[in-house]
Every structure is written in structure tokens, then in C-alpha cells.
Design a protein around this motif. Structure first.
Motif, short mmCIF file in Angstrom:
data_model
loop_
_atom_site.label_atom_id
_atom_site.label_comp_id
_atom_site.label_asym_id
_atom_site.label_seq_id
_atom_site.Cartn_x
_atom_site.Cartn_y
_atom_site.Cartn_z
N ASP A 517 -4.54 11.34 1.54
CA ASP A 517 -4.89 10.43 2.62
C ASP A 517 -3.99 10.70 3.83
O ASP A 517 -2.76 10.77 3.68
N SER A 519 -3.08 8.70 5.97
CA SER A 519 -2.38 7.47 6.40
C SER A 519 -0.87 7.63 6.36
O SER A 519 -0.15 7.25 7.29
N TRP A 520 -0.36 8.19 5.24
CA TRP A 520 1.10 8.27 5.12
C TRP A 520 1.69 9.24 6.13
O TRP A 520 2.77 8.98 6.69
N THR A 522 0.42 9.99 9.07
CA THR A 522 0.32 9.35 10.38
C THR A 522 1.44 8.35 10.58
O THR A 522 2.14 8.35 11.61
N PRO A 540 -0.06 2.52 14.33
CA PRO A 540 -1.11 2.72 13.30
C PRO A 540 -1.01 1.66 12.20
O PRO A 540 -0.59 1.93 11.07
N GLU A 543 -2.87 2.27 8.81
CA GLU A 543 -2.21 3.30 8.01
C GLU A 543 -0.93 2.77 7.37
O GLU A 543 -0.62 3.07 6.21
N GLU A 544 -0.18 1.97 8.12
CA GLU A 544 1.04 1.38 7.56
C GLU A 544 0.71 0.40 6.43
O GLU A 544 1.43 0.33 5.43
N ARG A 546 -1.75 0.72 4.41
CA ARG A 546 -2.08 1.58 3.26
C ARG A 546 -0.79 2.05 2.58
O ARG A 546 -0.72 2.10 1.34
#
Length: 569
Positions: A517, A519-520, A522, A540, A543-544, A546
Motif C-alpha cells: 500500500d 499509504s505508509w 506517502t 495525507p 494515509e496516516e 491507515r
């Protein structure tokens, strides 16, 4: 990673048992009691004895289990998650002592070091001031040539494992020629003349209280000529070459303690009060947990690059080892400060459910500075950067994908190959390549935020190229200036971003849904960009969230806070 290596890691974790079990003889309560008493925990040392832990520090060709440096970094984690004193005092310091022998020793010297370690005995190292700038006091040994070998004299009051050591690796002054002043001696204490070596009193330390930091005094001790490792005057070079190997392990050591600290704080933050609320209801607390987890992931990206580069990029890895050993402790120290605010007065607890945080807080400065201080790591970076600016940045090919494929195999380890100064910077080239990929295929890209952040770091690299192009490679005054040190700090953060992007890119097709993913990556680059003061897009938040969800899932699922999410006992 091979099944056998993963099995070793799992077996060691299982043998220690749950850290939070009050009835576990190797659990938190027992470790804290031993720490308070300044004693090693016999039950924990017994686990390492049964595991033959010191075999991990002996290269396979000398009868041990050391094949891959990244695996060694992971094998250390079950120990350092529990107690840095145990990890350092029992074995890692022995590895630090043995690396100059593995790097420059003759076969019989390597055999001696291997025999001592495989028999479960200790090797201590007494370094000289240049290689060990964080020494407690200025002391050293001197060795004068005599017919039988060398006449050794001197003392050093703080040497880890001095009193427990069966072997000694001594950096002794043997001359006055610049750059050739010191030599390395490997000594078997059983072969030394009686009464010439005296153990000095133990020194109390604030961190790693259970480690034996005492000293040695050596008076008119004749040591054999065959104790010389390498050639006369090789001490400084052997110290530098050893640093290339040792520095790559620093992130694994420090992230292990921070892993336990984060788990302690997360447990504190998730406990429900009488009104049904918890600290997680506060946005700042969620931000701290998220940021701490991101810093652990970033540190592990540095650990992966620094250790795997020893195998894959030996001619370029010196900058990566220095940057990893410099930046990971810095990131995690800042995280520990932020987590302290969440714990409040529980930060100072020395017993009870949250006391492991205070122990890890005390131990972190000692584990991160054990071989050389942060300034020393920057100093080893700085001479390389003007060369990179003129010849490497935006010109080199990118690093091989295998550098970031954390589960893949590696070529054999050859400690004679690493170069003291890199002839290129393929990791920086990976940053540029990832940026180009994100911008070139927007339909398949993970989102505009990561694309924007990657470009911001690439722009920072371009600014660094301009700054270091203006500094002549031989301008020592400019390279020693506060401005240059600040630039080196920025470069190490750019490398951290490059390592993160490389790891994320190579995990996209893997089985770990979280690492695949974006997300991490980003959220991690946003956090790094904020440290650097780069122009940033909107925060973000999704994303954080997640990342925080993964941190809480690992807390409840008893998994480690690194790239591997390993099962915990």
C-alpha cells in the motif's frame, strides 16, 4: 530470507517468551530487576547459551552462522527488543571486537577468534581515540617492538566486557607516522604472562546498566609477534573498514528498543478509563503513535539498504552505512521524546506496566553511540559529497532492485570488498527513477501526494548538488563548517526517502498488503519532508489513518513494528 534463518529468529523469540508475562523468567519484570541491580539476567543469558548466539557473529567459513548482514540485523532484534545490555554485553560487542579480525586477520587469527566465540567466551575491544570519539576518557595502549614481539603498556578505564573477556582486540600506538600510528593486536588472555593484565573497577552507567563497563591496565606485557592483525600501522584503516560493517547494524539495534517503547506507549494509549474513553481520542496522541511507527519503518528501510549494500554495492555502500547509523538514532530519539509526552509521569516509572519505556529511553543513547558518535558519521559522509555532486547525482544508474527486496537472497559476503569512499550513489539515483516513474504513469500511480513528495525530495537533491559543487573536494575548512554539516544532515534525510521509496516500490507485488500500500510511503515521506522544511501538499490524513490502524493491529496481534511484522512471543 531463507527458511532456516527465519526459523532461527522465530525460535529465539519463542525461547525468550512473552515480555509482558510476569511469571516469565525472561520477562519484563525480571529484566527490569536485573537492570536496577546492574546485573545480567542469568535466565536470559541461558537462552542465548542454548541458542549458541555467538555463532551468529562468526562467518560461515570459520564455522559460524554469519552469511548475510541483513539476517544478522534481524537476529539481533528479539534480544534488543528486551534488553540492550543483554544484546550488547553478551554478543554484539564481541562482534564489534572480531570484525577487524574478520576484515584483516590471517587464517589462524580468524580461527582463534572463531574458537573463542563458538566456545561461548567473550572478546573485548579497546579502541583508540580517533576511531572511538565518544570514549569516556583519553587513554590508550602503546606497543613497542621487542625481540619476542611487542611490549604492551597502557590502560583504558571503560571497555565493555573487559573483566569477562577471554580474548582482547587492542588498538595500540606503534608509531608516530601520520595515519599509521596504531596497530591492532589480537590477544588470547590465557597465553599472556601472569600478573601483567589487571582488571579495573567497573564503571556505573545511566544506560545499559547490566553491561560490564570496566577497564584494563596492562604493564610491561610481552605479546607474541603473531598477535599483529594485518600490518604494522594498519589500525586506523582496519577501524574504518570495521565501521563499514558495524554501522549498518546500528538501525536494527536502536529500532528494536524503540519497537518496545512504541508498544508500551500504544498499550498505555489504548487502555480504557472508567468513562469509556482512552488517550486515542486525542488527535495529538494518534499523531505521535503514527509518527513513531513511521520512524521505525524508515529506520528499517535504512537498515535494509545499509546491510544489503554490503553484499550488492560494496564499492558504494560507505555513504549508506554512515547515513543509516547517523539518521536512524536521530529519528528514533525524536520519536521517544514525543512518546514521553503521551506517557506523562508514567515516563519515569521504573517498575510496573510502563517501566520498559524508561529503560529503553536510557539505553538508546548508549546503543546508538556505542561505536562512534553522530558527528563521526557525518565526517565520513562529507568528503564524498562534493564528488557525488560532480560525478554521480542525476548521472548514475539506479540501485539494483535486489537492494530493496528484503526477502530475497544475496551474494556471498566478502568483507575485503567494501570501499572506504564510494565511487557513485545509486541510491540517490533510485530516488530520481522513482520520481520519474510516478510522474510518467499517472494513471497507475498511487496518488498525487506521493508524486508531489517524491519530486520535492528530488528537487532537494538538485539543491544539494548545487551546494556541494561549490565546495572543492579538498577544501577541508569548508567541509568542516557548520553549513556543511547541515547539508550532510539534509543529504541523509534524502537518502532515507530514497530507501523508503525503493522498499515500497519493490513490495508492491508482494504478499504484505500493508507494505504494498502506498499509504505508509506517502505518510513517511511527508514526515521526512516536514523535518526538512520542504514545500508540502495537504496533510495525507487518510494515509496516516491507515498507518495508525496497522500500528494498532500489530499491537493487538503481537507483531513487530518493523518492515517484517514478525510474530512476537
Amino acid at each position: 530470507m531463507s527458511g532456516s534463518a527465519q526459523d532461527r529468529i522465530d525460535r529465539l523469540e519463542s525461547a525468550f517468551g512473552p515480555l509482558d508475562d510476569p511469571d516469565n523468567p525472561c520477562g519484563q519484570d525480571a529484566l527490569l530487576a536485573a537492570d536496577a541491580a546492574g546485573e545480567s539476567l542469568a535466565a536470559a543469558e541461558g537462552v542465548l547459551d542454548s541458542y549458541a548466539f555467538d555463532a551468529e557473529f562468526v562467518p560461515e567459513r570459520h564455522g559460524g552462522r554469519l552469511v548475510r548482514m541483513d539476517v544478522l540485523g534481524r537476529v539481533l532484534r528479539p534480544v534488543f527488543r528486551r534488553d540492550a545490555s543483554l544484546g550488547f554485553g553478551y554478543g554484539l560487542n564481541c562482534f564489534f571486537a572480531a570484525v577487524p579480525v574478520w576484515t584483516g586477520g590471517q587464517d589462524d587469527q580468524c580461527a582463534l577468534a572463531a574458537r573463542l566465540l563458538l566456545d561461548g567466551r567473550r572478546i573485548a575491544v579497546a579502541r583508540h581515540e580517533v576511531a572511538h570519539g565518544n570514549a569516556f576518557v583519553r587513554e590508550e595502549f602503546a606497543a613497542a617492538p621487542v625481540d619476542e614481539g611487542f611490549l604492551l603498556n597502557g590502560s583504558k578505564s571503560v571497555i565493555a566486557n573487559a573483566a569477562r573477556s577471554a580474548g582482547l582486540v587492542v588498538f595500540a600506538r606503534t608509531g608516530e607516522t601520520r595515519g599509521r600510528t596504531h596497530s591492532v593486536l589480537l590477544l588470547d588472555r590465557e597465553r599472556l604472562p601472569a600478573g601483567r593484565v589487571r582488571n579495573l573497577d567497573r564503571r556505573a552507567t545511566n544506560g545499559m546498566r547490566s553491561t560490564d563497563f570496566s577497564g584494563l591496565s596492562i604493564t610491561d606485557c610481552v605479546v607474541p609477534r603473531d598477535s599483529l592483525v594485518g600490518s604494522l600501522g594498519d589500525g586506523y584503516e582496519l577501524s574504518l573498514r570495521s565501521s563499514l560493517v558495524i554501522r549498518g547494524l546500528i538501525p536494527s539495534i536502536v529500532l528494536s528498543g524503540a519497537d518496545t517503547a512504541l508498544r508500551t506507549v500504544a498499550r498505555f494509549a489504548t487502555r480504557r478509563r472508567a468513562d469509556g474513553r482512552s488517550s486515542l481520542d486525542v488527535r495529538h496522541v494518534r499523531d505521535v503513535l503514527t509518527g513513531a511507527f513511521l520512524d521505525l519503518l524508515l529506520s528499517d528501510c535504512l537498515a535494509a539498504v545499509a546491510t544489503r549494500a554490503l553484499h550488492l554495492l560494496p564499492r558504494q555502500m560507505s555513504a549508506y552505512a554512515a547515513a543509516a547509523a547517523y539518521q536512524a538514532p536521530k529519528l528514533l530519539a525524536e520519536s521517544m521524546d514525543e512518546m514521553s509526552a503521551v506517557l506523562g509521569k508514567a515516563t519515569f516509572a521504573e517498575a510496573g506496566a510502563y517501566a520498559m519505556f524508561q529503560k529503553q529511553l536510557r539505553d538508546l543513547p548508549v546503543t546508538s553511540l556505542g561505536h562512534a558518535g553522530s558527528a563521526g558519521r557525518q565526517v565520513s559522509l562529507l568528503p564524498q559529497l562534493p564528488y557525488f555532486a560532480r560525478n554521480a547525482w542525476f548521472a548514475d544508474p539506479e540501485a539494483p532492485a535486489a537492494l530493496f527486496r528484503i526477502h530475497d537472497g544475496l551474494p556471498p559476503l566478502d568483507l575485503s570488498e567494501p570501499a572506504l569512499l564510494g565511487d557513485g550513489d545509486p541510491l540517490a539515483a533510485t530516488l530520481v527513477a522513482c520520481t520519474d516513474e510516478l510522474e510518467g504513469d499517472t494513471a497507475a500511480s498511487p496518488g498525487g501526494t506521493l508524486r508531489f513528495l517524491a519530486r520535492a525530495f528530488t528537487t532537494e537533491l538538485a539543491d544539494l548538488r548545487e551546494a556541494f559543487t561549490d565546495i572543492a573536494p579538498d577544501d577541508r575548512k569548508a567541509l568542516a563548517s557548520p553549513h556543511a554539516f547541515g547539508l550532510a544532515d539534509r543529504y541523509s534525510l534524502v537518502l532515507t526517502a530514497a530507501a523508503c521509496l525503493g522498499v515500497w516500490r519493490e513490495q508492491r507485488a508482494g504478499s504484505d498488503a500493508f507494505l504494498a500500500d502506498p499509504s505508509w510511503a506517502t505518510a513517511a515521506l511527508y514526515r521526512l519532508g516536514r523535518r526538512l522544511g520542504l514545500p508540502l501538499p495537504d496533510r495525507p490524513a487518510a494515509e496516516e489513518d491507515r498507518v495508525l490502524a496497522e500500528a494498532l493491529a500489530r499491537l493487538h496481534g503481537r507483531r513487530s513494528y518493523d518492515l517484517y511484522g514478525s510474530a512476537l512471543a
